[in-house]
Design an enzyme around this catalytic site. Structure first.
Site, mmCIF file in Angstrom:
data_model
loop_
_atom_site.group_PDB
_atom_site.id
_atom_site.type_symbol
_atom_site.label_atom_id
_atom_site.label_comp_id
_atom_site.label_asym_id
_atom_site.label_seq_id
_atom_site.Cartn_x
_atom_site.Cartn_y
_atom_site.Cartn_z
ATOM 1 N N HIS A 185 0.732 -1.162 0.004
ATOM 2 C CA HIS A 185 -0.143 0.013 -0.158
ATOM 3 C C HIS A 185 0.618 1.224 -0.012
ATOM 4 O O HIS A 185 0.576 2.131 -0.650
ATOM 5 C CB HIS A 185 -0.616 -0.094 1.096
ATOM 6 N N CYS A 483 3.611 -2.441 -18.086
ATOM 7 C CA CYS A 483 2.693 -1.865 -17.146
ATOM 8 C C CYS A 483 2.889 -2.268 -15.857
ATOM 9 O O CYS A 483 1.978 -1.756 -15.012
ATOM 10 C CB CYS A 483 1.162 -2.219 -17.891
HETATM 11 C C1 PEP Z 1 2.730 -6.885 -12.697
HETATM 12 O O1 PEP Z 1 2.659 -7.933 -12.437
HETATM 13 O O2 PEP Z 1 3.819 -6.268 -13.042
HETATM 14 C C2 PEP Z 1 1.341 -6.326 -13.025
HETATM 15 C C3 PEP Z 1 1.295 -5.148 -13.670
HETATM 16 O O3 PEP Z 1 0.161 -7.148 -12.688
HETATM 17 P P1 PEP Z 1 -0.181 -6.923 -11.054
HETATM 18 O O4 PEP Z 1 0.842 -6.045 -10.398
HETATM 19 O O5 PEP Z 1 -1.623 -6.360 -11.087
HETATM 20 O O6 PEP Z 1 -0.010 -8.327 -10.428
#
Ligand code: PEP
Ligand code: MG
Length: 565
Positions: A185, A483
């Site tokens: 968080h 991402c």
């Molecule tokens: C990741 O694993 O980098 C991602 C973007 O997905 P999450 O953080 O939602 O697992």
């Protein structure tokens, strides 16, 4: 004399100021036997938990985005009837209200910690509920953020969502915590608020109230008692950065005009107002878990259509990449019972859950397709936790059969990166989740603060897998974006572009710095930075070598611009 402490940089930016430590949790008095009025004592305990739940709900209404979402979830835990029944049973067995609350919450916390992963991260939420309820019962002031009457650097063992969510960036110059993983968080909310933050900094235990500290949230460095010269340098850098940020707007582009769309990550409906106004080219990751978690039954088809439509409307005219449900194992949902798994992060989660529950994915894809059919947004859809080209093909066929035109997958399992070429032969695009890709490449739990070094997105082995995935995209002319959290580091973003990454998706507060950094480098310069990072022997060396090379590139713009592209 200046002293350096090291942690994990989770929210970029530099800040200088005096330390103010988070108050210690309320201590329990010696326990008292309750054999007279157990019913009255139980009512007192339930009143306290209800008051905590109401207070958290009220705080949720004063903030937006991820901050609001985490406070609502926390309020639901405090008001959970199962917790209240547990407290009542302990009081009936002879405990007083504060001890019963402490013990019942302690039991839940231990169960979460034993589960590991996402659930272990929720343990900090429970500590906070315990502290608030006990303070309420003992008539003590609510634990929370200090208010020394001037801006300060907040130092804590760990921060609960309720603390982080209501932070005022005008007062809190930076955050340093002793614990906390790279995706907890504190990291997510500090980024959302644009506050520099360093977590997993064990030596912060030695910092005391009023002590001067200098924080570098990009590099994870904390300097205790910095010299006047160091402070002046940091202030100069911060001023220059603020100026670059103010000049940065519009689509993402390198200095030689190569388009690199800059997108935002959206975690829930609370994020929409703020994220849709950010200067971005759309959504690079819509985490749809918000619709499915913390509820007794699955959302209906109509409810899903409405939720997706709200996002598509807010981003009309822009790209929206919807990720299908990424739950299971470490993010359990009550209506999809699963066997207990010894290693939840390696278990049945993400797309794997759809094999046992095909209707869940089918419903979601139909709802996305229906919402997309009349939307002005350019809707793309992708699956999480894909490990093989066969899984990618099956997902793509299912999505295309419903009329979804742009279908892709996340690359967050090393096998998918290694076989990116085969995968990109059957889908239209890929998006690299660097958080999970780091976890699985290094066999290191992404929430474990102790393993921060391995999870550092500058690790050359992680960059090599990103290069392999991006190279597969270049060969087949398919976009490959990032991402995960790596995309929000402005210097690492240059390396990613140099490796062949075609878009970057991040928290809105990070857009301006990444856009400004990109605008100052040609693609060829980014490639030189990428080569340097790939060939480094460690994450620390990669960061240092690239920072130095970037400084040299800035110092010799004429030479750099004359390079062939
Ligand atoms: C990741 O694993 O980098 C991602 C973007 O997905 P999450 O953080 O939602 O697992
Ligand atoms: Mg992931």
């Amino acid at each position: 004399m200046a002293r350096w402490l090291h942690g994990l940089g989770v929210s970029g930016g530099e800040a200088v100021g005096p330390v103010a430590r988070l108050a210690s949790p309320p201590a329990l008095p010696p326990s008292t036997e309750v054999d007279v009025d157990a019913a009255g004592e139980a009512a007192r305990a339930i009143d306290a938990l209800t008051a905590v739940a109401d207070d958290l709900q009220q705080r949720a209404s004063t903030v937006t985005g991820a901050a609001s979402d985490v406070l609502i979830a926390q309020s639901m835990i405090a008001g959970d009837p199962v917790l209240m029944d547990g407290v009542t049973a302990l009081i009936e067995a002879g405990q007083d209200a504060p001890h019963a609350v402490d013990a019942a919450i302690g039991e839940h916390r231990r169960a979460l910690e034993a589960a590991g992963g996402y659930l272990a991260e929720r343990a900090a939420d429970l500590n906070d509920i315990r502290d608030r309820a006990v303070a309420h019962l003992l008539g003590l002031p609510m634990p929370g953020i200090p208010d020394p009457g001037h801006p300060f650097v907040l130092v804590a063992v760990d921060l609960a969502p309720a603390d982080t969510a209501t932070l005022d960036p005008a007062k809190v110059l930076a955050i340093v915590t002793e614990r906390g993983g790279p995706t907890g968080h504190t990291a997510i909310l500090a980024k959302q608020l644009g506050i520099p933050a360093v977590t997993a900094c064990g030596d912060a235990a030695g910092l005391s109230d009023g002590q001067s500290v200098l924080i570098d949230g990009a590099n994870g460095e904390v300097v205790a008692d910095p010299s006047d010269e160091m402070i002046a340098d940091a202030r100069r850098r911060a001023d220059a950065q603020a100026e670059r940020r103010a000049r940065s707007h519009g689509p993402g582009r390198t200095a030689d005009g190569v388009s690199i769309p800059l997108l935002v990550n959206v975690g829930g409906p609370g994020d929409l107002a703020a994220t849709s106004q950010a200067d971005s080219e759309g959504v690079g990751l819509l985490r749809t878990e918000f619709l499915f978690l913390d509820r007794p039954t699955a959302p209906s088809f109509d409810e899903q259509v409405e939720a997706y439509r709200a996002v598509f409307d807010a981003f009309a005219g822009r790209r929206v990449v919807v990720r299908t449900l990424d739950v299971g194992a470490d993010k359990p949902v009550a209506y999809l019972p699963q066997d207990e798994e010894p290693n939840p992060a390696l278990g049945v989660r993400g797309l794997r859950l759809a094999q046992a529950n095909p209707e869940l994915l089918d419903d979601q894809l139909r709802a996305i397709a229906q919402a997309a059919s009349r939307a002005q947004a350019d809707v793309w859809v992708m699956a999480p936790m894909v490990a093989t080209a066969q899984e990618a093909r099956t997902f793509a066929e299912a999505a295309r059969a419903l009329g979804l035109a742009r279908v892709g997958v996340m690359i967050e399992v090393p096998s998918a990166a290694l076989k990116a070429q085969q995968i990109l032969d059957v889908v239209d695009f890929a998006s690299i989740g660097t958080n999970d890709l780091a976890q699985y490449t290094f066999a290191a739990d992404r929430l474990a603060g102790d393993l921060a070094e391995l999870l550092d997105p500058w690790q050359p082995a992680l960059l090599a897998l990103i290069a392999q995935s991006a190279g597969a995209g270049t060969a087949g002319v398919r976009p490959v974006g990032v991402c995960g959290e790596a995309a929000s580091d402005p210097v690492l973003a240059l390396v990613l572009v140099g490796l062949g990454i075609t878009s970057l998706s991040m928290a809105p507060a990070c857009l301006a710095d990444v856009r400004a950094a990109l605008a100052e480098r040609t693609l060829e310069e980014c490639r030189a930075l990428a080569d340097a990072a790939l060939n480094a022997s460690s994450a620390v060396t990669a960061r240092a070598v690239v920072s130095e090379l970037a400084r040299q590139q800035s110092a010799a713009p004429e030479v750099a611009e004359s390079q062939p592209v």
